[in-house]
Write an enzyme that holds these catalytic residues in place. Structure first.
Site, PDB file in Angstrom:
ATOM      1  NE  ARG A  37     -10.245  -2.547  -1.295  1.00 13.09           N
ATOM      2  CZ  ARG A  37      -9.350  -2.244  -0.358  1.00 13.09           C
ATOM      3  NH1 ARG A  37      -8.256  -1.612  -0.672  1.00 13.09           N
ATOM      4  NH2 ARG A  37      -9.565  -2.567   0.906  1.00 13.09           N
ATOM      5  CB  CYS A  58      -0.853  -0.054   1.266  1.00 15.04           C
ATOM      6  SG  CYS A  58      -1.934   1.312   1.379  1.00 15.04           S
TER       7      CYS A  58
HETATM    8  P1  IMP Z   1      -1.205  -7.036   3.643  1.00 11.75           P
HETATM    9  O1  IMP Z   1      -1.807  -8.207   4.335  1.00 11.75           O
HETATM   10  O2  IMP Z   1      -0.345  -6.220   4.536  1.00 11.75           O
HETATM   11  O3  IMP Z   1      -0.488  -7.423   2.393  1.00 11.75           O
HETATM   12  O4  IMP Z   1      -2.423  -6.079   3.245  1.00 11.75           O
HETATM   13  C1  IMP Z   1      -3.550  -6.530   2.538  1.00 11.75           C
HETATM   14  C2  IMP Z   1      -4.605  -5.453   2.548  1.00 11.75           C
HETATM   15  O5  IMP Z   1      -4.136  -4.273   1.887  1.00 11.75           O
HETATM   16  C3  IMP Z   1      -5.880  -5.787   1.792  1.00 11.75           C
HETATM   17  O6  IMP Z   1      -6.751  -6.601   2.510  1.00 11.75           O
HETATM   18  C4  IMP Z   1      -6.462  -4.419   1.498  1.00 11.75           C
HETATM   19  O7  IMP Z   1      -7.188  -3.871   2.566  1.00 11.75           O
HETATM   20  C5  IMP Z   1      -5.243  -3.567   1.343  1.00 11.75           C
HETATM   21  N1  IMP Z   1      -4.940  -3.302  -0.065  1.00 11.75           N
HETATM   22  C6  IMP Z   1      -5.084  -4.112  -1.124  1.00 11.75           C
HETATM   23  N2  IMP Z   1      -4.639  -3.514  -2.238  1.00 11.75           N
HETATM   24  C7  IMP Z   1      -4.210  -2.302  -1.879  1.00 11.75           C
HETATM   25  C8  IMP Z   1      -3.653  -1.197  -2.592  1.00 11.75           C
HETATM   26  O8  IMP Z   1      -3.411  -1.235  -3.789  1.00 11.75           O
HETATM   27  N3  IMP Z   1      -3.385  -0.096  -1.851  1.00 11.75           N
HETATM   28  C9  IMP Z   1      -3.637  -0.018  -0.536  1.00 11.75           C
HETATM   29  N4  IMP Z   1      -4.115  -1.035   0.179  1.00 11.75           N
HETATM   30  C10 IMP Z   1      -4.409  -2.162  -0.491  1.00 11.75           C
END
Ligand code: IMP
Length: 544
Positions: A458, A334
Site C-alpha cells: 500500500r 496516519c
Molecule cells: P481513521 O478512520 O481516521 O482511523 O482512518 C482510517 C484510514 O486511514 C484508512 O481507511 C486508510 O485510508 C488510512 N490508513 C490506514 N493505515 C494508514 C497508515 O498507516 N498511514 C496513513 N493512513 C492510513
C-alpha cells in the site's frame, strides 16, 4: 407608527433579500482562498423541519452499481475488518472491506464466510464426510464461526446426505472421533424446489438448527439455517445483492502482479467489490490494475484510490474506476502528511474530488478522519456517497484482536497499515494483528515481527531495505458491539439531516449543489464554543 416592519412580511422580506444567510459549498471552499478545510472548520446551517427524523433516508450509491441503505464502510485494515466486521457491517446496512495483510486463501475464506452468511438458502455449505473428525469441525468453527455441518457420503455437496453434526454432537468427544460415529441421523429435510417461505415455515416448526434441502435421491442440494431466519427478520437494512440475496462482500488488494492471482481467488469466493488499496492511487501500477480488472471481471465493482485531487481522480475514472476513495493523511493513525509532506485537508479533498467525479457518475468514499456523527454528515455534504472508518470502528467487539488493559482501560490494538508493525506482519502462521503493538510498547518490549512475504504494497515501502513508516500503532478504547454503535451512527445521521431540513442523503447533496444548503466557517474560538466548555467535570455518553 412602528419603526419595525410588519412581522407578517418576514418571509416575503427574506425572499427579496439579496444574499442568503451563510455560504454555499463553493463559497465555503473559496473562503479560505488558498487553504484547505477539515471537517472541524465548518458547520451546516439549520434548515426547516417538517418531518420526523425516522423518515430520513440514508440510502446511498457507494459504487456505480451498488446502493446501500446506510453510507458506512469499514477500512481494509488488519485491526478493523475481518469476517466478523464484514458480516456485521453488511447486516447493519453498511459494508466492510476485508484487508489484504494476509494470504489470499485466508482472505478468500473471509469473503466466502460473508457470502455464506444469511442468504436464505446456503447454496455452498461446508460439508464433511463420515470419516471426517471432531477436530475438523473444531477447525471450521475456529475459522468460520459455525459448527452445524451436514455429513454426506463423499464429504461433498451433491452426494447422499447421511446426517448432520452440531455443537452438541461433538461436545465431550475426543478430537479424533469420526463424525460417522456421532452425527445425528434423525433428520428433518425439505425437498428441492421448496420455496424459501415454505422452508422457513418448516424450520420454525421442526425446531432444528439446520434444514438440509435434498433431491429425490436424498442428495444434498443446499441448507437453511435457523440463525439466518432470525437475522432475516432482524436486519431490514442489510446490504444484499438484489439478485443472489447474499450479503455484499468487499475486499482490498494491492497493485502488484501477485495481486492478480489474489483477486482470482477472491472472485472465486464470491467477491462483489474490490478495493485497489494504495495510499497514493495515481500510479501506473494502479491504472494498469484497474484496466486489467475491468477487462477480466467486468461485473466486479472497482473502488480505486486513494486520491485527493481532481487530476488524480481523472486518471482513475479514465481507467474505469466504479468509485473513488478519497483521503491522504487524514486518518487517525496516519503520519503521511508529517513524513511525506503530501496530502490534503479532508473536507476540501472530498469536495474537490466529489464535485469532479459526480460529472461522470462515479461515487466518492470519504476515507479517514471520521471521528463522530458530525464528520459523517459533513463528508456527505461535501459530496461523498459513503464514509470509510478505521479508528471509529476499531475497538468494537467485531474488530479483530482481543481486548486487553492499558493504563486501566479496556482497549484493542489499532494500527496504521503503513506502520512498521503492519508492514512487517508476516501473514503465514501469524494471522491477524499481534496481541497488541501498544501492549508491547507499554511493557517496554519492541514488537518483533518476522519479515513477511505477503505484506501489503500500500505504501510503496513494504519491500524497501529501509521501511519508511506512514502510520503509527496504538490502541483504542472498547466501544462495545457495532450492533449498538452503527445504529447510533445511523440514527445520529437521520437527526442531523432533519436539523438541516433534508429528508435524505440524496436531497442533502442536491441542496448543496443548488446552494440551498448553507454553511458557516468556524473560527478557532467558534470551535471552542461548539465543544463542551466551562464545566468542572462531565461525563460524555454518546448514546443509550
Ligand atoms: P481513521 O478512520 O481516521 O482511523 O482512518 C482510517 C484510514 O486511514 C484508512 O481507511 C486508510 O485510508 C488510512 N490508513 C490506514 N493505515 C494508514 C497508515 O498507516 N498511514 C496513513 N493512513 C492510513
Amino acid at each position: 407608527m412602528s419603526q419595525f416592519l410588519d412581522a407578517k412580511t418576514a418571509l416575503e422580506h427574506l425572499r427579496t433579500y439579496q444574499s442568503r444567510d451563510g455560504l454555499s459549498a463553493a463559497e465555503l471552499m473559496s473562503s479560505t482562498k488558498h487553504g484547505g478545510l477539515t471537517y472541524n472548520d465548518f458547520l451546516l446551517l439549520p434548515g426547516h423541519i417538517d418531518f420526523p427524523a425516522s423518515v430520513v433516508s440514508t440510502e446511498s450509491r457507494i459504487t456505480r452499481n451498488v446502493v446501500l441503505k446506510t453510507p458506512f464502510m469499514s477500512s481494509p485494515m488488519d485491526t478493523v475488518t475481518e469476517t466478523a466486521m464484514a458480516v456485521n457491517m453488511a447486516l447493519l446496512g453498511g459494508i466492510g472491506v476485508i484487508h489484504h495483510n494476509q494470504t489470499p486463501e485466508e482472505q478468500a475464506a473471509m469473503v466466502r464466510a460473508v457470502k455464506r452468511h444469511e442468504n436464505g438458502f446456503i447454496t455452498d455449505p461446508v460439508v464433511l464426510g463420515p470419516t471426517g473428525t471432531v477436530a475438523d469441525v473444531l477447525d471450521i468453527k475456529a475459522r468460520l464461526g459455525f459448527c452445524g455441518i451436514p455429513i454426506t457420503e463423499t464429504g461433498a455437496l451433491g452426494a447422499k446426505l447421511l446426517g448432520i453434526v452440531t455443537s452438541r454432537d461433538i461436545q465431550f468427544h475426543d478430537p479424533s472421533t469420526p463424525l460417522g460415529d456421532i452425527m445425528t441421523t434423525d433428520l428433518v429435510t425439505a425437498p428441492a424446489g421448496v420455496t424459501l417461505l415454505e422452508a422457513n415455515a418448516l424450520l420454525r416448526t421442526c425446531k432444528k438448527g439446520k434444514l438440509p434441502i435434498v433431491d429425490d435421491k436424498f442428495r444434498l442440494i443446499s441448507l437453511l439455517a435457523r440463525s439466518d431466519l432470525l437475522k432475516n427478520q432482524n436486519f431490514p437494512l442489510s446490504s444484499k445483492s438484489p439478485v443472489s440475496k447474499q450479503l455484499y462482500a468487499a475486499a482490498a488488494i494491492g497493485t502488484r502482479d501477485s495481486d492478480r492471482e489474489r483477486l482470482k481467488v477472491l472472485v472465486g469466493a464470491g467477491l462483489d467489490i474490490v478495493n485497489v488499496d494504495s495510499s497514493q492511487g495515481n500510479s501506473i501500477y494502479q491504472l494498469e490494475m484497474i484496466k486489467w480488472i475491468k477487462a477480466t471481471y467486468p461485473h466486479l465493482e472497482v473502488v480505486a484510490g486513494n486520491v485527493v485531487t481532481r487530476e488524480q481522480a481523472a486518471m482513475l475514472i479514465h481507467a474505469g474506476a466504479d468509485a473513488i476513495r478519497v483521503g491522504m493523511g487524514s486518518g487517525s493513525i496516519c503520519i503521511t502528511q508529517e513524513v511525506m509532506a503530501v496530502g490534503r485537508p479532508q473536507a476540501t479533498a472530498v469536495h474537490q474530488v466529489a464535485e469532479f467525479a459526480s460529472k461522470f457518475g462515479v461515487p466518492v468514499i470519504a476515507d479517514g478522519g471520521i471521528s463522530n456523527v458530525g464528520h459523517v454528515v459533513k463528508a456527505l455534504a461535501m459530496g461523498a456517497s459513503a464514509v470509510m472508518m478505521g479508528g471509529l470502528l476499531a475497538g468494537t467487539e467485531e474488530a479483530p484482536g482481543e481486548y486487553f488493559y492499558h493504563e486501566g482501560k479496556r482497549v484493542k490494538a489499532y494500527r496504521g497499515m503503513g506502520s512498521i508493525e503492519a508492514m512487517e506482519q508476516r501473514s503465514v502462521g501469524a494471522k491477524g494483528p499481534p496481541k497488541a503493538a501498544a501492549a508491547s510498547k507499554a511493557n517496554g518490549v519492541v514488537a518483533v515481527a518476522e519479515k513477511g512475504n505477503a505484506a501489503t504494497a500500500r505504501y510503496f515501502s513494504e519491500t524497501s531495505n529501509v521501511k519508511v513508516a506512514q502510520g503509527v500503532s496504538g490502541d483504542v478504547q472498547d466501544k462495545g458491539s457495532i450492533h449498538k454503535f452503527l445504529p447510533y451512527l445511523h440514527t445520529g445521521l437521520q437527526h442531523s439531516l432533519q436539523d438541516a431540513g433534508q429528508r435524505s442523503v440524496v436531497d442533502l447533496q442536491a441542496g448543496v449543489r443548488s446552494g440551498e444548503v448553507r454553511f458557516e466557517l468556524r473560527t478557532a474560538s467558534a470551535q471552542v464554543e461548539g465543544g463542551v466548555h466551562g464545566l468542572n467535570s462531565y461525563t460524555k455518553r454518546l448514546f443509550a
